[in-house]
Write a protein that holds these residues in place. Sequence first.
Motif, short mmCIF file in Angstrom:
data_model
loop_
_atom_site.label_atom_id
_atom_site.label_comp_id
_atom_site.label_asym_id
_atom_site.label_seq_id
_atom_site.Cartn_x
_atom_site.Cartn_y
_atom_site.Cartn_z
N VAL A 54 0.86 -1.18 0.00
CA VAL A 54 0.00 0.00 0.00
C VAL A 54 0.90 1.23 0.00
O VAL A 54 1.74 1.39 0.88
CB VAL A 54 -0.92 0.04 1.24
CG1 VAL A 54 -1.77 1.30 1.24
CG2 VAL A 54 -1.81 -1.20 1.29
N GLU B 115 1.41 4.98 0.67
CA GLU B 115 0.76 6.00 1.49
C GLU B 115 0.89 7.40 0.89
O GLU B 115 0.15 8.31 1.26
CB GLU B 115 1.34 5.98 2.90
CG GLU B 115 1.19 4.64 3.62
CD GLU B 115 -0.25 4.34 4.04
OE1 GLU B 115 -1.14 5.13 3.70
OE2 GLU B 115 -0.47 3.31 4.69
N GLU B 116 1.84 7.59 -0.01
CA GLU B 116 2.03 8.90 -0.64
C GLU B 116 1.40 8.92 -2.02
O GLU B 116 0.90 7.91 -2.51
CB GLU B 116 3.53 9.21 -0.72
CG GLU B 116 4.21 9.23 0.65
CD GLU B 116 5.66 9.68 0.54
OE1 GLU B 116 6.05 10.18 -0.53
OE2 GLU B 116 6.39 9.53 1.54
N LYS C 283 -6.14 4.76 -2.83
CA LYS C 283 -4.68 4.73 -2.76
C LYS C 283 -4.17 3.77 -3.82
O LYS C 283 -4.92 2.96 -4.36
CB LYS C 283 -4.21 4.25 -1.37
CG LYS C 283 -4.58 5.15 -0.22
CD LYS C 283 -4.12 4.55 1.11
CE LYS C 283 -4.50 5.45 2.27
NZ LYS C 283 -4.09 4.88 3.57
N ARG D 237 7.67 -3.03 6.23
CA ARG D 237 7.96 -1.81 5.48
C ARG D 237 8.90 -2.11 4.33
O ARG D 237 9.74 -3.01 4.39
CB ARG D 237 8.59 -0.74 6.38
CG ARG D 237 7.85 -0.41 7.65
CD ARG D 237 6.48 0.19 7.38
NE ARG D 237 6.52 1.42 6.61
CZ ARG D 237 5.45 2.15 6.34
NH1 ARG D 237 4.25 1.75 6.76
NH2 ARG D 237 5.55 3.25 5.64
N VAL E 50 6.32 2.14 1.36
CA VAL E 50 5.09 1.37 1.22
C VAL E 50 4.91 0.48 2.45
O VAL E 50 5.89 0.07 3.08
CB VAL E 50 5.07 0.49 -0.05
CG1 VAL E 50 4.98 1.34 -1.30
CG2 VAL E 50 6.29 -0.42 -0.10
N ARG E 51 3.66 0.22 2.78
CA ARG E 51 3.35 -0.77 3.81
C ARG E 51 3.25 -2.15 3.17
O ARG E 51 2.66 -2.29 2.09
CB ARG E 51 2.01 -0.45 4.49
CG ARG E 51 2.09 0.55 5.61
CD ARG E 51 0.80 0.53 6.42
NE ARG E 51 -0.37 0.90 5.65
CZ ARG E 51 -1.51 0.20 5.64
NH1 ARG E 51 -1.62 -0.92 6.33
NH2 ARG E 51 -2.54 0.64 4.93
#
Length: 360
Positions: A285, A287-288, A319, A333, A345-346
């Motif tokens: 995922v 996040e930015e 996202k 991470r 990213v996750r």
Amino acid sequence: MGQRTPLYDLHVAMGAKLVDFGGWDMPLHYGSQVEEHHQVRGDCGVFDVSHMTVVDVHGSEAHAWLRGLLANDLDSLDEPGKALYSAMLNERGGVIDALMIYRLADGFRLVLNAVTRKKVLAWLYQHQPAGAVEVRERSELSIFAAQGPNAREKVAQLLGQPRAELIHRLLPFRAEAEADWFIARTGYTGEDGLEIMLPAEQAVGLFNELVGAGIAPIGLGARDTLRLEAGMNLYGQDLDEQHSPWVSNLAGSVALEPRGRPFVGRAALEAELAQGPASRLVGLVLEERGVLRAHQVVRVAGVGEGEITSGSFSPTLNKSIALARVPAATAERAEVEIRGRWLPVRVVKPTFVRHGKILV
């Protein structure tokens, strides 16, 4: 010009943007891919998936033959109507295809990916025992997928009583024949729904009825973002003949028990499992701001590098998300290189959305 399903002219009339997919001219969308995605998540939609391949297998040795050809165990299909998801492997444990198999009253039905048709049919014919097994491609059939939380109810309201009753009693991963139709409660979106196989000459009429009843037509663009959110693999991107089920998040398509069951690729899978798979398929995922795409490099500090196999903007999460094959030791991470920048990213379990619920 590619191959065309019986609905090609209807797709054109509905204003579909057509693209090549595995040699087929298929609708990408009918106006807005994002709107079609939300339509399926929130209500229902219908896909033309007639480019997929249906193969029926009959004969006195059909069960024993397929049980040795597929990585999952057909013994779990202990009554007609049950469905099973299975990998079909080469001797090295690589995935030739990941397919659905249904138990029929007198045999089995396989539904193959469109892009694997030629090689899977060749593999089946190559291993077919003489005289004891009949392999029949059902090219005269079309396939529709009606998917979404309201799909079964809306389709049932449209059809006559026998088929409506069938739909209402059908359990997940079950299928039933009704006259010349075959209706399964399966799909590729992470939502409830149906897959309907029917004679091609009935395809245009049924599709028109479904759309006329308010079940929106959905293209391959939304199909891809829906399956990605659900963590479902796309053949040729997330799985292929160079990678085993262990590193493709397909362990559920393999049955190593009972230990005495031989199947093609088993020895290679057991050897890889004993050694410990070097990589695994995970979810990412972002996040930015940015978009995750296939083949972007994934960097895991102190561990190594991997690669995105599928990535896109998720309309449900708002996202960017992806599936990525990364080193087995990857934790929570990582970073992805996007246009020369490394963005965090996750790392998550590769199921982002299921039945409309965000899981990450």
